[in-house]
Design an enzyme around this catalytic site. Structure first.
Site, PDB file in Angstrom:
ATOM      1  N   ASN A  48       0.642  -1.122   0.220  1.00 46.71           N
ATOM      2  CA  ASN A  48      -0.136  -0.100  -0.543  1.00 46.71           C
ATOM      3  C   ASN A  48       1.050   1.316  -0.059  1.00 46.71           C
ATOM      4  O   ASN A  48       0.311   2.476   0.020  1.00 46.71           O
ATOM      5  CB  ASN A  48      -1.138  -0.096   1.064  1.00 46.71           C
ATOM      6  CG  ASN A  48      -2.051  -1.153   1.071  1.00 46.71           C
ATOM      7  OD1 ASN A  48      -2.990  -1.395   0.466  1.00 46.71           O
ATOM      8  ND2 ASN A  48      -1.896  -2.153   2.786  1.00 46.71           N
ATOM      9  N   HIS A 134     -13.810  -1.346   6.952  1.00 41.18           N
ATOM     10  CA  HIS A 134     -12.528  -1.766   8.350  1.00 41.18           C
ATOM     11  C   HIS A 134     -12.873  -2.715   8.923  1.00 41.18           C
ATOM     12  O   HIS A 134     -13.614  -1.984   9.539  1.00 41.18           O
ATOM     13  CB  HIS A 134     -11.168  -0.828   7.644  1.00 41.18           C
ATOM     14  CG  HIS A 134     -10.039  -1.660   7.849  1.00 41.18           C
ATOM     15  ND1 HIS A 134      -9.428  -1.554   9.479  1.00 41.18           N
ATOM     16  CD2 HIS A 134      -9.668  -1.961   7.034  1.00 41.18           C
ATOM     17  CE1 HIS A 134      -8.572  -2.067   8.898  1.00 41.18           C
ATOM     18  NE2 HIS A 134      -7.758  -3.075   7.773  1.00 41.18           N
ATOM     19  N   GLU A 178     -15.793   4.265   3.926  1.00 36.20           N
ATOM     20  CA  GLU A 178     -14.623   3.990   3.350  1.00 36.20           C
ATOM     21  C   GLU A 178     -14.472   5.494   2.404  1.00 36.20           C
ATOM     22  O   GLU A 178     -15.533   5.080   1.659  1.00 36.20           O
ATOM     23  CB  GLU A 178     -13.733   3.106   3.729  1.00 36.20           C
ATOM     24  CG  GLU A 178     -13.745   2.094   4.804  1.00 36.20           C
ATOM     25  CD  GLU A 178     -12.835   1.055   4.165  1.00 36.20           C
ATOM     26  OE1 GLU A 178     -12.543   0.688   3.335  1.00 36.20           O
ATOM     27  OE2 GLU A 178     -12.233  -0.229   5.638  1.00 36.20           O
ATOM     28  N   SER A 182     -10.558  -0.797   0.880  1.00 40.45           N
ATOM     29  CA  SER A 182      -9.445  -1.674   1.197  1.00 40.45           C
ATOM     30  C   SER A 182      -9.820  -2.942   0.142  1.00 40.45           C
ATOM     31  O   SER A 182      -8.697  -2.868  -0.621  1.00 40.45           O
ATOM     32  CB  SER A 182      -8.569  -1.594   2.152  1.00 40.45           C
ATOM     33  OG  SER A 182      -9.702  -2.410   2.643  1.00 40.45           O
ATOM     34  N   ASP A 207     -13.192   6.930   6.576  1.00 43.16           N
ATOM     35  CA  ASP A 207     -11.787   6.507   6.258  1.00 43.16           C
ATOM     36  C   ASP A 207     -11.425   6.479   5.230  1.00 43.16           C
ATOM     37  O   ASP A 207     -11.586   5.614   4.067  1.00 43.16           O
ATOM     38  CB  ASP A 207     -11.728   4.755   6.731  1.00 43.16           C
ATOM     39  CG  ASP A 207     -10.611   4.026   7.251  1.00 43.16           C
ATOM     40  OD1 ASP A 207      -9.126   4.346   6.150  1.00 43.16           O
ATOM     41  OD2 ASP A 207     -10.468   3.310   7.465  1.00 43.16           O
ATOM     42  N   HIS A 210      -6.784   4.181   1.971  1.00 43.22           N
ATOM     43  CA  HIS A 210      -6.283   4.405   0.900  1.00 43.22           C
ATOM     44  C   HIS A 210      -6.485   4.859   0.037  1.00 43.22           C
ATOM     45  O   HIS A 210      -6.160   5.228  -1.270  1.00 43.22           O
ATOM     46  CB  HIS A 210      -6.830   3.339   0.099  1.00 43.22           C
ATOM     47  CG  HIS A 210      -6.592   2.011   1.362  1.00 43.22           C
ATOM     48  ND1 HIS A 210      -5.264   1.139   0.719  1.00 43.22           N
ATOM     49  CD2 HIS A 210      -7.617   1.507   2.096  1.00 43.22           C
ATOM     50  CE1 HIS A 210      -5.632   0.293   1.535  1.00 43.22           C
ATOM     51  NE2 HIS A 210      -6.859   0.291   2.357  1.00 43.22           N
ATOM     52  N   LYS A 230       0.195   4.240   4.264  1.00 42.62           N
ATOM     53  CA  LYS A 230      -0.006   3.488   3.433  1.00 42.62           C
ATOM     54  C   LYS A 230       1.008   4.715   2.099  1.00 42.62           C
ATOM     55  O   LYS A 230       1.822   4.333   2.547  1.00 42.62           O
ATOM     56  CB  LYS A 230      -1.605   3.560   3.258  1.00 42.62           C
ATOM     57  CG  LYS A 230      -2.071   1.761   3.648  1.00 42.62           C
ATOM     58  CD  LYS A 230      -3.205   2.012   3.975  1.00 42.62           C
ATOM     59  CE  LYS A 230      -3.090   0.222   5.159  1.00 42.62           C
ATOM     60  NZ  LYS A 230      -4.614   0.517   5.191  1.00 42.62           N
TER      61      LYS A 230
HETATM   62  C1  LIG Z   1      -4.636  -0.086   6.491  1.00 40.07           C
HETATM   63  C2  LIG Z   1      -6.005   0.309   6.446  1.00 40.07           C
HETATM   64  C3  LIG Z   1      -6.422   1.085   8.212  1.00 40.07           C
HETATM   65  C4  LIG Z   1      -5.264   1.017   9.818  1.00 40.07           C
HETATM   66  O1  LIG Z   1      -4.521   1.490   9.572  1.00 40.07           O
HETATM   67  P1  LIG Z   1      -2.554   1.150  10.414  1.00 40.07           P
HETATM   68  O2  LIG Z   1      -2.416   2.548  10.342  1.00 40.07           O
HETATM   69  O3  LIG Z   1      -2.088  -0.244   8.764  1.00 40.07           O
HETATM   70  O4  LIG Z   1      -2.985   0.509  11.324  1.00 40.07           O
HETATM   71  C5  LIG Z   1      -7.256   1.636   8.695  1.00 40.07           C
HETATM   72  N1  LIG Z   1      -8.853   2.121   7.247  1.00 40.07           N
HETATM   73  C6  LIG Z   1      -8.005   1.090   6.669  1.00 40.07           C
HETATM   74  C7  LIG Z   1      -9.590   0.859   5.725  1.00 40.07           C
HETATM   75  C8  LIG Z   1      -7.118   0.289   6.313  1.00 40.07           C
HETATM   76  O5  LIG Z   1      -7.127  -0.127   5.311  1.00 40.07           O
END
Ligand SMILES: *Cc1c(COP(=O)(O)O)cnc(C)c1O
Length: 380
Positions: A48, A134, A178, A182, A207, A210, A230
């Site tokens: 990512n 997520h 989101e 993801s 969220d 991504h 990411k």
């Molecule tokens: C990766 C991810 C997270 C968590 O983030 P980290 O910093 O890796 O703990 C939260 N929400 C989504 C949609 C993710 O893909």
């Protein structure tokens, strides 16, 4: 102790039988999008690190310099041992980028959701969330003890129905979704969801794990969380919101209060990454451009983000396809339940600014070759 090991072994046997057991494979980064695994070079479509910033010299140097000056770790919770000035600097930069009044940095994105949701809703309240949200949004929702009501993926009518049925009986309400999903790479109908939530006096948390730096949002939600790990190539999470909400988080988000602060090198790396990201629009355009090049070449639905799923169905079939690609020099992970719903095991391709056009075309050609044997028929 015997019963403990027997329990673990029995659980693992069940996972094995279903093709759902997971394993860690030693892998290191090599040049560009390449990795080294068991002495072989593979082109990785698994990371990512969309903008290739984890290995960017400016970002690496910022982390190195911060480690030399300030040490490797934070030492304690930011409330306990004092707040490193890098955190406030990073929070200011994130708030500016998102057009928010304030931001708070967490030690991971997972902790940001786990901390933020229960700080906003509790017993007697309502959380309405996209069913494909997520794991950490589900975990935060469940931990809050609010009533948790999923709606069908990106289904506005269903979300409207759920809010219509459940909103009246609840105190506060929170809607979770989101920006970019993801494991599917599609985008939420944000404008419509924000309006729907507002009409029901529900707060919206988006969220953006991504999306940041890869897709441009149409709207901003009052609550936006994301990750530094990411597209920013570092480690850590954040929440952007109004000043009072961020003050509340500093006091009530358990995933902030009761965990060690972000390590200074991670904060310095994220700050440097934000600068590179802002200065290089071509880098930001590349992941989506390459994803679209790939979907065009295979005549798949046009990519909406840097993530492209190739749905296979059964877990074992997805694993077999992933293994076949690995034999041809590509690292493409099979994603299986419970990460995705049963019957929708898939390959998840993540495109990065580091990929070359030739690497993307080579993957597309390899998949096209394997497709007749290993993929289900294309839907009409
Ligand atoms: C990766 C991810 C997270 C968590 O983030 P980290 O910093 O890796 O703990 C939260 N929400 C989504 C949609 C993710 O893909």
């Amino acid at each position: 102790m015997e019963s403990l090991d027997a329990f673990a072994a029995a659980k693992l046997a069940v996972l094995d039988a279903a093709g759902l057991r997971r394993a860690l494979r030693p892998t290191t980064r090599a040049q560009g999008a390449e990795v080294l695994r068991e002495g072989r070079r593979l082109i990785s479509f698994s990371s990512n690190d969309y903008l290739g910033l984890a290995s960017h010299p400016v970002v690496v140097e910022a982390a190195t310099a911060a480690a030399r000056r300030f040490g490797a770790g934070a030492g304690a919770s930011r409330l306990v041992c004092g707040d490193h000035p890098l955190m406030a600097e990073l929070e200011l930069a994130l708030a500016r980028l998102k057009g928010a009044e304030a931001a708070l940095v967490f030690s991971s994105g997972y902790l940001a959701n786990l901390g933020a949701v229960p700080a906003l809703v509790g017993l007697g309240d309502l959380v309405v969330l996209d069913e494909l949200s997520h794991s950490c949004m589900w975990a935060g929702a469940r931990l809050s003890r609010a009533r948790v009501e999923p709606f069908r993926h990106n289904d506005l009518d269903h979300a409207r129905g759920v809010l219509g049925r459940r909103r009246g009986g609840a105190g506060r309400a929170l809607l979770l979704t989101e920006r970019v999903f993801s494991m599917d790479g599609d985008r939420a109908p944000e404008t419509e969801l924000l309006a729907l939530a507002a009409a029901h006096d529900a707060w919206t948390l988006v969220d953006d794990a991504h999306g940041l730096g890869v897709v441009e949002p149409g709207d901003r939600a009052p609550l936006e969380m994301g990750t530094l790990s990411k597209s920013l190539g570092s480690q850590g999470g954040y929440l952007c919101a109004s000043a009072p909400v961020i003050e509340l988080m500093k006091n009530r988000a358990r995933g902030f209060v009761y965990t060690t602060g972000l390590a200074p090198p991670s904060a310095a790396a994220a700050l440097a990454a934000l600068e590179v990201m802002a200065a290089e629009p071509d880098r930001r355009a590349r992941p989506l451009g390459l994803a679209r090049r790939f979907t065009r070449r295979l005549r798949l639905p046009e990519a909406a983000s840097a993530i492209v799923p190739v749905t296979v169905g059964e877990a074992r079939a997805a694993l077999a396809l992933s293994a076949a690609l690995e034999a041809r020099g590509f690292l493409v992970p099979a994603i299986r339940p419970p990460t995705v719903p049963v019957g929708t095991a898939r390959l998840r391709l993540a495109f990065s600014a580091l990929h070359t056009e030739a690497q993307v075309d080579a993957l597309a050609d390899a998949l096209a070759e394997l497709r007749p044997a290993l993929l289900p028929e294309e839907p009409a």
